[in-house]
Write a protein that holds these residues in place. Structure first.
Motif, PDB file in Angstrom:
ATOM      1  N   ALA A  92     -15.317 -23.409  -1.616  1.00  0.00           N
ATOM      2  CA  ALA A  92     -15.718 -22.083  -1.132  1.00  0.00           C
ATOM      3  C   ALA A  92     -15.763 -22.016   0.387  1.00  0.00           C
ATOM      4  CB  ALA A  92     -17.072 -21.674  -1.734  1.00  0.00           C
ATOM      5  N   PHE A  94     -14.537 -20.439   3.913  1.00  0.00           N
ATOM      6  CA  PHE A  94     -14.081 -19.100   4.277  1.00  0.00           C
ATOM      7  C   PHE A  94     -12.670 -19.181   4.845  1.00  0.00           C
ATOM      8  CE2 PHE A  94     -18.789 -18.924   5.093  1.00  0.00           C
ATOM      9  CZ  PHE A  94     -19.077 -18.364   3.866  1.00  0.00           C
ATOM     10  N   PRO A  95     -11.688 -18.589   4.152  1.00  0.00           N
ATOM     11  CA  PRO A  95     -10.297 -18.780   4.583  1.00  0.00           C
ATOM     12  C   PRO A  95      -9.965 -18.051   5.885  1.00  0.00           C
ATOM     13  CG  PRO A  95     -10.400 -17.267   2.730  1.00  0.00           C
ATOM     14  CD  PRO A  95     -11.792 -17.791   2.933  1.00  0.00           C
ATOM     15  N   HIS A  96     -10.799 -17.078   6.268  1.00  0.00           N
ATOM     16  CA  HIS A  96     -10.492 -16.328   7.488  1.00  0.00           C
ATOM     17  C   HIS A  96     -11.177 -16.916   8.714  1.00  0.00           C
ATOM     18  CE1 HIS A  96     -14.182 -14.862   5.808  1.00  0.00           C
ATOM     19  NE2 HIS A  96     -14.444 -14.126   6.852  1.00  0.00           N
ATOM     20  N   MET A  97     -11.787 -18.077   8.547  1.00  0.00           N
ATOM     21  CA  MET A  97     -12.402 -18.732   9.708  1.00  0.00           C
ATOM     22  C   MET A  97     -11.828 -20.145   9.824  1.00  0.00           C
ATOM     23  SD  MET A  97     -16.389 -17.894   8.987  1.00  0.00           S
ATOM     24  CE  MET A  97     -16.936 -16.304   8.379  1.00  0.00           C
ATOM     25  N   TYR A 105     -21.167 -21.125  10.721  1.00  0.00           N
ATOM     26  CA  TYR A 105     -21.646 -19.926  10.032  1.00  0.00           C
ATOM     27  C   TYR A 105     -23.151 -19.953   9.734  1.00  0.00           C
ATOM     28  CZ  TYR A 105     -21.520 -16.041   6.665  1.00  0.00           C
ATOM     29  OH  TYR A 105     -21.746 -14.873   5.998  1.00  0.00           O
ATOM     30  N   LEU A 109     -26.239 -17.546  11.539  1.00  0.00           N
ATOM     31  CA  LEU A 109     -27.194 -16.758  10.765  1.00  0.00           C
ATOM     32  C   LEU A 109     -28.631 -17.116  11.124  1.00  0.00           C
ATOM     33  CD1 LEU A 109     -25.463 -16.917   7.290  1.00  0.00           C
ATOM     34  CD2 LEU A 109     -25.652 -14.925   8.765  1.00  0.00           C
ATOM     35  N   ARG A 137      -7.062 -24.561  10.785  1.00  0.00           N
ATOM     36  CA  ARG A 137      -7.262 -23.537   9.757  1.00  0.00           C
ATOM     37  C   ARG A 137      -7.522 -24.245   8.428  1.00  0.00           C
ATOM     38  NH1 ARG A 137      -2.259 -20.784  10.908  1.00  0.00           N
ATOM     39  NH2 ARG A 137      -1.836 -21.135   8.709  1.00  0.00           N
ATOM     40  N   ASP A 139      -6.314 -23.684   5.502  1.00  0.00           N
ATOM     41  CA  ASP A 139      -5.137 -23.987   4.672  1.00  0.00           C
ATOM     42  C   ASP A 139      -4.290 -25.118   5.259  1.00  0.00           C
ATOM     43  OD1 ASP A 139      -4.052 -22.696   6.794  1.00  0.00           O
ATOM     44  OD2 ASP A 139      -3.051 -21.120   5.664  1.00  0.00           O
TER      45      ASP A 139
ATOM     46  N   ASP B 186     -12.493 -14.781  -3.834  1.00  0.00           N
ATOM     47  CA  ASP B 186     -13.250 -15.699  -4.674  1.00  0.00           C
ATOM     48  C   ASP B 186     -14.746 -15.361  -4.615  1.00  0.00           C
ATOM     49  OD1 ASP B 186     -14.374 -17.792  -5.962  1.00  0.00           O
ATOM     50  OD2 ASP B 186     -13.428 -19.359  -4.750  1.00  0.00           O
ATOM     51  N   LEU B 189     -17.153 -17.416  -2.588  1.00  0.00           N
ATOM     52  CA  LEU B 189     -17.267 -17.279  -1.136  1.00  0.00           C
ATOM     53  C   LEU B 189     -18.529 -16.491  -0.785  1.00  0.00           C
ATOM     54  CD1 LEU B 189     -13.592 -16.537  -0.093  1.00  0.00           C
ATOM     55  CD2 LEU B 189     -14.875 -18.657   0.116  1.00  0.00           C
ATOM     56  N   ALA B 193     -21.821 -17.754   1.176  1.00  0.00           N
ATOM     57  CA  ALA B 193     -22.420 -17.045   2.307  1.00  0.00           C
ATOM     58  C   ALA B 193     -23.913 -16.868   2.080  1.00  0.00           C
ATOM     59  CB  ALA B 193     -21.734 -15.699   2.514  1.00  0.00           C
ATOM     60  N   THR B 206     -19.396 -10.160   6.969  1.00  0.00           N
ATOM     61  CA  THR B 206     -18.742 -11.315   7.583  1.00  0.00           C
ATOM     62  C   THR B 206     -17.724 -11.985   6.667  1.00  0.00           C
ATOM     63  OG1 THR B 206     -20.602 -12.678   6.869  1.00  0.00           O
ATOM     64  CG2 THR B 206     -20.650 -11.872   9.124  1.00  0.00           C
ATOM     65  N   VAL B 207     -17.822 -11.739   5.361  1.00  0.00           N
ATOM     66  CA  VAL B 207     -16.900 -12.419   4.444  1.00  0.00           C
ATOM     67  C   VAL B 207     -16.033 -11.431   3.653  1.00  0.00           C
ATOM     68  CG1 VAL B 207     -16.711 -13.972   2.467  1.00  0.00           C
ATOM     69  CG2 VAL B 207     -18.399 -14.425   4.252  1.00  0.00           C
ATOM     70  N   PRO B 210     -13.764  -8.710   5.996  1.00  0.00           N
ATOM     71  CA  PRO B 210     -12.550  -9.278   6.619  1.00  0.00           C
ATOM     72  C   PRO B 210     -11.498  -9.729   5.614  1.00  0.00           C
ATOM     73  CG  PRO B 210     -14.520 -10.545   7.241  1.00  0.00           C
ATOM     74  CD  PRO B 210     -14.987  -9.375   6.480  1.00  0.00           C
ATOM     75  N   LEU B 211     -11.938 -10.226   4.461  1.00  0.00           N
ATOM     76  CA  LEU B 211     -10.963 -10.693   3.483  1.00  0.00           C
ATOM     77  C   LEU B 211     -10.290  -9.540   2.750  1.00  0.00           C
ATOM     78  CD1 LEU B 211     -12.774 -13.822   2.021  1.00  0.00           C
ATOM     79  CD2 LEU B 211     -10.767 -13.759   3.487  1.00  0.00           C
ATOM     80  N   GLY B 291      -7.106 -14.321  12.817  1.00  0.00           N
ATOM     81  CA  GLY B 291      -8.180 -14.556  11.858  1.00  0.00           C
ATOM     82  C   GLY B 291      -7.945 -15.739  10.951  1.00  0.00           C
ATOM     83  N   GLY B 292      -6.887 -16.460  11.152  1.00  0.00           N
ATOM     84  CA  GLY B 292      -6.572 -17.536  10.215  1.00  0.00           C
ATOM     85  C   GLY B 292      -5.926 -16.955   8.982  1.00  0.00           C
ATOM     86  N   SER B 293      -5.397 -17.826   8.161  1.00  0.00           N
ATOM     87  CA  SER B 293      -4.659 -17.347   6.995  1.00  0.00           C
ATOM     88  C   SER B 293      -5.600 -16.829   5.921  1.00  0.00           C
ATOM     89  CB  SER B 293      -3.825 -18.482   6.426  1.00  0.00           C
ATOM     90  OG  SER B 293      -3.551 -18.236   5.086  1.00  0.00           O
ATOM     91  N   HIS B 294      -5.078 -15.930   5.103  1.00  0.00           N
ATOM     92  CA  HIS B 294      -5.896 -15.407   4.013  1.00  0.00           C
ATOM     93  C   HIS B 294      -5.540 -16.051   2.695  1.00  0.00           C
ATOM     94  CE1 HIS B 294      -7.956 -12.487   6.396  1.00  0.00           C
ATOM     95  NE2 HIS B 294      -6.820 -12.227   6.976  1.00  0.00           N
ATOM     96  N   ARG B 295      -4.553 -16.875   2.696  1.00  0.00           N
ATOM     97  CA  ARG B 295      -4.209 -17.510   1.434  1.00  0.00           C
ATOM     98  C   ARG B 295      -3.668 -18.894   1.681  1.00  0.00           C
ATOM     99  NH1 ARG B 295      -4.996 -13.523  -1.747  1.00  0.00           N
ATOM    100  NH2 ARG B 295      -4.430 -12.212  -0.050  1.00  0.00           N
TER     101      ARG B 295
END
Lengths: 361, 295
Positions: A92, A94-97, A105, A109, A137, A139, B186, B189, B193, B206-207, B210-211, B291-295
């Motif tokens: 789990a 976060f793929p966008h970070m 993270y 918080l 990243r 991935d 997912d 995720l 958080a 934050t999660v 953006p996704l 933002g980095g990859s989404h997949r």
């Protein structure tokens, strides 16, 4: 620069119950986890071990019961206020970070920013041996690296309790075994109360201070790995942990008999006229025509031998037709002198390794 | 190394034959695209550069710059498209979010409610809105009957009517890609958080948000581009007051028989759309880099 230790807390569960329709996912669970302990919840899938972990994390609301971290009752506390680190089965992340943002993270918080945030992220990365990976990243990481990042994220805010939900199940065998040792070392370094969920009995034995075997929504035995292996409470635990031969035995006056032979056993004898004899294959010895003084001895007939590299497994049948297994270290001399299939052999085992379990069938 | 081992020539021949077979299978589709897309667009393109006496001329494009009605048309088109897209986002994001959080079954039923109009004729839906929205339509009758307002509201034959109709038609185009993106997030995720200390609102911001952005961008783009070329709804519900590029093209042909002017408008619309698509793909890639990859 390392992560500091924080006072660990004990966890207390009292009468926790969760039902889904007729299914009892948690059936009045009581459990005391000691402060700073590495405790594993071990059970087959559907046993309730994951439900129990999710109740601890606050993602599943129990029907009733009490849950305490130290002296604080947290049963009704929402997950984001529980201050526990958790490593998820699929990580789990976060793929966008990137890696550093993932680890930062929980710090963000908690209002920890600037140099302190950076210092802690660096320290966490160093702790999991990923120094210099901050800008990667997600991935771009291998499974093992993701696992480490998830771990770093779960410990970077120095939580009092760490939960792990089968964190190694997605890794290949070699990496898994290395990570088991590393996780164990990390636990000793940080000293947080750790609850670990797995269905892999070997993993549980390797890593844990104590193991709680879960089945049918109940904790069927809570003990140290050694006690669990050598003195299982019942057939389920005996069969779930390690290899075992289970043979029927009958009470005959003051002695117990297996396939007609008198057997000396250790530990308490079950009540009733019948019981179940547990033998671990590696504690059974192959005897010659003579010898075996002071041991329990059973005559048997070899039914097959399996070569498994580091060891061999000899399967045999007793006079009454029940199967018994023997495991030995595979040395060239030993392998060459093994009996042929269908040969008659004598199998011996010490009284200390002879455990009688209550007959449940 | 030479390719002269056993079967080398035969294997190579097999591969060539396979490639030819693939080409043969796709030939009809390619032909269709050529006949129905490339030829007409090329013809339009040529027409837009021809004067009445069939000589090369830029007069149609010059007129577009000189006549204020063209400028107004483009402004209207842009305005309607932006409003429609914004309203679709405002309605569609919460809708897609709600659908993504429901059980599959419940979400399926609700999705049918969104899609049902999608499967009926666009013209029928547009006229249905006319019936609902007009001065003596259902909404005004009920509103006045219940005493909510005294005078009939001007809900149709203007920008309001056009927007209502267009948002209704466009909504599924936004919701479907957005929902797909949201469903692929997912659930662990969000649990992670929360576990790390994020309140539900913070975890969403934050999660989840953006996704879901790539899906939102895709939906937004589809809606906006479809809006740019929209014809029926502004024609029926705009009452002649909302002249978008397509309506202008229709007027040029039906009223003035000016194919050249209509073609020039079509070319400009096409170029604008392509430019927008190009910009959007650049933006998407940029988003991924930032933002980095989404997949």
């Amino acid at each position: 620069m390392t992560l500091r230790q924080r006072a660990a807390v004990p966890i207390t569960l009292r009468g926790l119950r969760k039902r889904y329709g007729e299914v009892r996912a948690l059936d009045d669970v009581d459990l005391d986890v000691r402060s700073g302990e590495f405790l594993t919840l071990l059970g087959p899938s559907g046993s309730g071990k994951t439900t129990l972990l999710m109740v601890l994390a606050g993602f599943i609301r129990p029907d009733q019961g009490r849950l305490l971290f130290g002296d604080d009752e947290v049963t009704r506390l929402p997950p984001h206020q529980r201050d526990i680190g958790m490593v998820f089965q699929n990580y789990a992340l976060f793929p966008h970070m990137d890696v550093a943002a993932n680890i930062a993270y929980p710090l963000k918080l908690r209002g920890i920013g600037g140099a302190e945030q950076q210092r802690r992220v660096e320290a966490a990365l160093q702790t999991v041996q990923l120094a210099g990976y901050g800008a990667r990243r997600i991935d771009q990481l291998s499974g093992g690296q993701r696992q480490r990042v998830a771990l770093a994220r779960a410990i970077v805010f120095e939580p009092r309790i760490v939960l792990m939900d089968e964190p190694l199940s997605a890794l290949d065998k070699q990496l898994r075994e290395r990570m088991q040792i590393e996780l164990r070392q990390l636990h000793e370094q940080l000293g947080t109360t750790t609850i670990y969920v797995t269905h892999d009995q070997r993993e549980a034995l390797t890593m844990s201070d104590r193991v709680a075997v879960v089945n049918g929504g109940r904790i069927v035995q809570l003990d140290t790995p050694r006690a669990l292996y050598e003195q299982p409470a019942n057939r389920f635990v005996a069969e779930f942990i390690g290899e075992s031969s289970l043979l029927p035995v009958q009470r005959d006056g003051d002695v117990w008999r297996c396939a007609g032979q008198a057997i000396a056993h250790s530990g308490a004898a079950p009540s009733g006229a019948r019981a179940c004899l547990l033998l671990r294959p590696e504690r059974v010895r192959l005897l010659g025509a003579e010898g075996g003084e002071g041991l329990n001895v059973l005559p048997a007939q070899v039914s097959g031998i399996v070569y498994q590299g580091d060891s061999f497994l000899l399967q045999a049948r007793l006079a009454d037709g029940h199967a018994i297994s023997l495991r030995g270290i595979a040395g060239a001399a030993v392998l060459d002198s093994l009996p042929a299939p269908a040969a008659a052999v004598r199998l011996g085992f010490a009284q200390a390794d002879t455990v009688l379990l209550p007959d449940e069938t | 190394m030479h390719d002269d081992g056993p079967n080398a020539a035969g294997l190579k021949r097999d591969e060539r034959r396979e490639r030819l077979a693939l080409l043969g299978l796709s030939a009809p589709a390619l032909l269709l695209v050529f006949v129905t897309m490339v030829l007409p667009v090329g013809w339009l393109f040529a027409l837009s550069f021809l004067a009445d006496d069939a000589t090369f001329s830029l007069e149609h494009y010059r007129r577009m710059l000189e006549q204020p009605s063209y400028g107004r048309t483009f402004v209207t088109t842009f305005k309607v498209s932006v409003f429609t897209t914004a309203l679709c986002i405002g309605l569609g994001y919460p809708l897609a979010y709600a659908l993504s959080q429901m059980s599959r079954r419940a979400a399926g039923l609700c999705l049918i409610a969104v899609l049902l109009p999608f499967w009926t004729s666009l013209l029928v839906r547009t006229y249905a809105w006319l019936v609902l929205l007009q001065r003596k339509g259902l909404i005004n009758e009920w509103g006045i009957g219940l005493g909510w307002w005294d005078e009939p509201l001007a809900l149709v034959h203007n920008l309001t009517g056009t927007l209502i109709g267009m948002v209704h038609i466009m909504l599924p185009f936004l919701v479907l890609p957005l929902l797909a993106a949201m469903r692929s997030i997912d659930a662990d995720l969000l649990k992670a958080a929360a576990n790390l200390g994020a309140s539900p609102a913070r975890a969403f911001r934050t999660v989840f948000l953006p996704l879901s952005l790539p899906g939102l961008l895709a939906g937004t783009l589809i809606v906006f581009i479809l809006c740019l070329g929209f014809y029926v709804t502004p024609a029926v519900l705009g009452g002649g007051k909302v002249i978008m590029v397509s309506n202008h093209i229709a007027n040029d042909i039906e009223l003035f028989f000016n194919w050249g002017a209509a073609s020039a408008l079509g070319v400009v619309l096409l170029v604008l759309t392509l430019a927008l698509l190009w910009a959007a793909t650049r933006l998407l890639r940029l988003e991924q880099v930032l933002g980095g990859s989404h997949r």
